[in-house]
Design an enzyme around this catalytic site. Structure first.
Site: not given
Ligand SMILES: Cc1ncc(COP(=O)(O)O)c(C=O)c1O
Length: 360
Positions: A101, A172, A196
């Site tokens: 991520w 994030d 989540k």
């Molecule tokens: C740490 C993290 N950042 C970003 C995201 C991306 O999120 P989204 O699918 O809401 O764009 C996720 C998705 O699992 C994640 O776990």
């Protein structure tokens, strides 16, 4: 029968919240309509969104000089919005890379012409570590320092908040949002998807310090412009109304269960029990260095990967679902977010113990 759902997201939600949503689905607050059917500009929904924001502020302890935004586009949308709002093309932004991520946030900033400086990179450990506090230097002219407090795929979580001095810290929090008490003042921007710990998919919650609202590029599309969105109370366009409604219910549930201090204690205890079970066995292994082990996402492998399919089939039959690990890591991953009850973790440990006893 309700199963224990160990999905990384969308994830298990608190049963009392689902029951309340179900009970009021066809007639929300005596309107004769569901919350899905009311106007986002009507007074009832405006009050619902205001209540969700107030509850978020209370639960997270958000100071008055921060705005709370409810936005569409998930955390991925914010990977794009962050550079647009904080860094001109060519400006420097600093990043800590702890996994998949982090890399996505970096890639998106680079795509927008930001000069990416990776101040710490944990790839050498195959992303099973976080940098030691004080082991990296953030350029003083960086527009921000971005990091991922919890890497959902690797199961790696920072045991501390990085120090960025005067550089705004951008985090994030997607997979560890409101999993424990948080000191919002340490951050310039906190963001994450709700799916989540905080509700259904389709909603990103962004907490941004007010003085950072004046740094957007002049050509940022209105929908991604935090200042425009703040000025419109997140309702420049039709927001993800059901997700906002459910967020409110979940925040009230968090309050009713003792707030973030109590939530953090429960989450810590759940994770400790599962790691203890893994560590006590030669059959299961978690690859993450102990100090950086996630409370939320716990990957583990079996000594014999040929048994993976049997493990998963047996788990499914026992009402323990979505334990398959991410394809990039393999093995298993148990995501145990806020709504995973103690009993779910106990059921998983019992199943693992029995599987090892009969199959190892
Ligand atoms: C740490 C993290 N950042 C970003 C995201 C991306 O999120 P989204 O699918 O809401 O764009 C996720 C998705 O699992 C994640 O776990």
């Amino acid at each position: 029968m309700r199963v224990y759902n160990f999905s990384a997201g969308p994830a298990q939600l608190p049963l009392p919240v689902l029951k309340q949503a179900a009970a009021e689905l066809t007639d929300w607050q005596g309107s004769g309509m569901s919350v899905l059917e009311v106007s986002h500009r009507g007074k009832d929904f405006v009050a619902c969104a205001a209540d969700a924001e107030a509850a978020f502020r209370r639960v997270a302890g958000v100071p008055d000089n921060y705005r709370v935004l409810f936005l569409a586009g998930g955390a991925t949308g914010q990977f794009s919005a962050i550079p647009m709002n904080l860094a001109a093309p060519g400006a420097t932004a600093a990043f800590i890379n702890t996994g998949q991520w982090s890399k996505k946030a970096i890639k998106e900033a680079a795509r927008q012409g930001v000069n990416v400086v990776t101040v710490a990179d944990e790839s050498a450990s195959s992303y099973t570590t976080t940098p030691e506090p004080g082991s990296f230097t953030v350029p003083a002219d960086a527009a921000y320092l971005h990091y991922t407090p919890n890497e959902t795929i690797g199961g790696v979580e920072f045991p501390y908040v990085p120090d960025a001095d005067d550089v705004p810290l951008v985090a994030d929090f997607s997979s560890t949002y409101l999993s424990r008490a948080i000191d919002v003042e340490r951050f310039g921007v906190i963001y994450g998807g709700a799916q989540k710990n905080l509700g259904p998919a389709g909603l990103a919650i962004v907490v941004v310090r007010e003085d950072l609202l004046d740094r957007a590029r002049p050509d940022v599309p209105a929908i991604w412009d935090w200042k425009v969105m703040a000025g419109a109370d997140s309702m420049l366009n039709t927001p993800p109304t059901f997700s906002i409604y459910l967020l409110g219910l979940i925040l009230h549930w968090i309050e009713s269960t003792g707030g973030l201090e109590a939530m953090g204690e429960r989450n810590r205890a759940k994770a400790e029990r599962l790691y203890a079970a893994i560590d006590a066995s030669d059959f299961y292994t978690n690859p993450v260095e102990p100090r950086s082990r996630s409370w939320m996402n716990i990957p583990f492998t079996l000594a014999d990967p040929a048994l993976d399919a049997d493990f998963l089939a047996g788990a499914d039959a026992a009402g323990l679902t979505n334990l398959k690990g991410h394809r990039s890591v393999g093995g298993m991953r148990a995501s145990i977010y806020n709504a995973m009850p103690d009993d779910g973790v106990t059921a998983l440990i019992d199943y693992m113990t029995e599987f090892e006893r009969t199959r190892a």
